[in-house]
Scaffold this motif. Sequence first.
Motif, mmCIF file in Angstrom:
data_model
loop_
_atom_site.group_PDB
_atom_site.id
_atom_site.type_symbol
_atom_site.label_atom_id
_atom_site.label_comp_id
_atom_site.label_asym_id
_atom_site.label_seq_id
_atom_site.Cartn_x
_atom_site.Cartn_y
_atom_site.Cartn_z
ATOM 1 N N ASP A 56 22.781 3.982 29.054
ATOM 2 C CA ASP A 56 21.542 3.443 28.666
ATOM 3 C C ASP A 56 21.830 2.472 27.659
ATOM 4 O OD1 ASP A 56 18.792 3.715 28.211
ATOM 5 O OD2 ASP A 56 18.709 4.606 26.506
ATOM 6 N N HIS A 57 20.733 1.404 27.635
ATOM 7 C CA HIS A 57 20.735 0.253 26.783
ATOM 8 C C HIS A 57 19.382 -0.288 26.433
ATOM 9 C CE1 HIS A 57 21.432 -4.235 26.070
ATOM 10 N NE2 HIS A 57 22.492 -4.048 25.642
ATOM 11 N N PRO A 58 18.704 0.098 25.411
ATOM 12 C CA PRO A 58 17.343 0.023 25.234
ATOM 13 C C PRO A 58 16.895 -1.520 24.717
ATOM 14 C CG PRO A 58 18.315 1.101 23.204
ATOM 15 C CD PRO A 58 19.283 1.145 24.417
ATOM 16 N N HIS A 70 18.687 -0.404 33.233
ATOM 17 C CA HIS A 70 18.295 0.566 32.424
ATOM 18 C C HIS A 70 16.899 0.468 32.047
ATOM 19 C CE1 HIS A 70 22.611 -0.135 30.824
ATOM 20 N NE2 HIS A 70 22.621 1.086 31.170
ATOM 21 N N SER A 71 16.214 1.283 32.433
ATOM 22 C CA SER A 71 14.758 1.260 32.410
ATOM 23 C C SER A 71 13.965 2.462 31.860
ATOM 24 C CB SER A 71 13.983 0.917 33.685
ATOM 25 O OG SER A 71 14.258 -0.643 34.090
ATOM 26 N N ASP A 73 13.710 6.278 30.329
ATOM 27 C CA ASP A 73 14.506 6.921 29.438
ATOM 28 C C ASP A 73 15.127 8.170 29.920
ATOM 29 O OD1 ASP A 73 14.781 9.218 27.355
ATOM 30 O OD2 ASP A 73 13.994 8.012 26.005
ATOM 31 N N ALA A 94 22.743 8.357 24.622
ATOM 32 C CA ALA A 94 21.739 8.012 23.476
ATOM 33 C C ALA A 94 22.548 7.239 22.388
ATOM 34 C CB ALA A 94 21.257 9.197 22.926
ATOM 35 N N SER A 95 22.004 6.464 21.648
ATOM 36 C CA SER A 95 22.677 5.871 20.650
ATOM 37 C C SER A 95 22.814 6.607 19.146
ATOM 38 C CB SER A 95 21.927 4.373 20.303
ATOM 39 O OG SER A 95 22.363 3.684 19.281
ATOM 40 N N ASN A 99 19.001 6.506 16.263
ATOM 41 C CA ASN A 99 18.399 7.811 16.546
ATOM 42 C C ASN A 99 18.621 8.675 15.450
ATOM 43 O OD1 ASN A 99 17.126 8.476 19.389
ATOM 44 N ND2 ASN A 99 18.942 7.804 20.150
ATOM 45 N N SER A 126 25.627 1.500 19.502
ATOM 46 C CA SER A 126 25.378 0.436 20.013
ATOM 47 C C SER A 126 25.821 -0.820 19.856
ATOM 48 C CB SER A 126 23.722 0.059 19.796
ATOM 49 O OG SER A 126 22.896 1.449 20.378
ATOM 50 N N VAL A 131 19.583 -4.916 21.182
ATOM 51 C CA VAL A 131 19.185 -3.520 20.860
ATOM 52 C C VAL A 131 18.700 -3.488 19.463
ATOM 53 C CG1 VAL A 131 19.711 -1.477 20.695
ATOM 54 C CG2 VAL A 131 20.582 -2.663 22.560
ATOM 55 N N ASN A 134 15.296 -4.715 18.729
ATOM 56 C CA ASN A 134 14.171 -3.777 19.094
ATOM 57 C C ASN A 134 13.840 -2.721 18.070
ATOM 58 O OD1 ASN A 134 13.574 -5.276 21.402
ATOM 59 N ND2 ASN A 134 15.068 -4.091 22.697
#
Length: 432
Positions: A56-58, A70-71, A73, A94-95, A99, A126, A131, A134
């Motif tokens: 994942d990479h938001p 990565h789209s 969740d 998950a980061s 979080n 991350s 990222v 965001n």
Amino acid sequence: MSHQLHLGIGINSIGYLARAWPYRTGQRNDFINLEHYERLTRLAHQGRFDAVFFSDHPALMLDATQRPLHSLDPLVLLAVLGARVPDIGLALTASSTYNSPYNLARRVATLDHLSGGRAILNIVSSFSPRVAQNFGADPLPGRDERYRRAHEFLEVSKALWGSWRLSQQDSDDPEHLWDRASARDIDHHGEFFDVRGPLNIPSSAQGYPVIAQAGASDQGIDLAAQHGELIYCSLLNWQAAAEFGARVRARASELGREPGSVRLLPGLVVITAASYEQALRRHEQVSGAGSADGLLARFAQEIGADLSSFDPDAVLDPDLFKSDPDQSRPIGFSQALVELLAHEPLTAREIVRRYEGGHRLVLGTPEQVAHAIIEWWEAGLVDGYIIQLPNLPDDLQTFVAQVVPILQAQGVYRRHYAEATVRQRFGLPQPF
């Protein structure tokens, strides 16, 4: 089987290689299509994979020539997939930087309960400023701070997962549904978090989710040795794999852990064809390079070489790939190339056939691919691999139909699921 090969499969988006998408079957928007992911998960189940794995990479990478990696969740998606497909492990990323421990611990514990003990949590620190942008105006914290936070994040999460150990036996007390003594506050007060607890979900069938970790910096190895049970990494040659595994397990022992409680699962990019020569041509195609010369030109561009004077047959200097602590790509990818060249004097012409997408590249016939997979595992260098395939679903169909039966015929890979939880499947100790 007391000792078996473990395989996870990355099923992000429509394939691992960024520019392979023109050569796949399916719709362009499959990367946001639930039916696409369910099909992949069912194929992985048919192939008896240990787990499906989502990185994942938001942040959206704005190169429209590449597939969005990565789209959706991963936690939400895996909750749906876990309800539709049995047995297979559900690995989400998950980061710890973006979080909070209580919230993530609760959500992952929910997945673990609802799936019957199939959750795997891959915690990352991350590394991308995109990222960070965001999640507020603050800049990305430095590496040391991010890893201190990751250590504390996992300490808090594990304490929360063990803070309510509900007995499975019925209570004889007619006035109490559950035993109040089974829950306790954790009263954590640290550098980054103050958490009272307990978690409002009791411990799962496997105690708590299996912890995965991917990091090759000194801080990453410390995090893996302290908390990691499945270690996802980039290993490009035999000696590097042996040295990395020994280093992580020695550090785990220093920290009071049983070295045998660590499973090494490096990434492996697989390209299969009817012949080795056809696999070479397919590599050129799905990489987006188009030809052997295109692979060399892409490599020269990556290292900042002048194409007019670039010699593809000159032995490469490992210093070309030394990592920068503040680089915006995984340090493990850079470090893997340094270690490869430290052990083998390779040219650019040779090295472009040894790795792809940051991981070891294996290409050839199904028999050649299966042999390469077994070789490192049989030597005790790895416990298995996270398979990354250029195109999905095409390459997964091929792998399940052509490579898996060879592994099974060799007696190294399961024919059916036997264990109730993924912790049992990987032979990992129950935490409590």
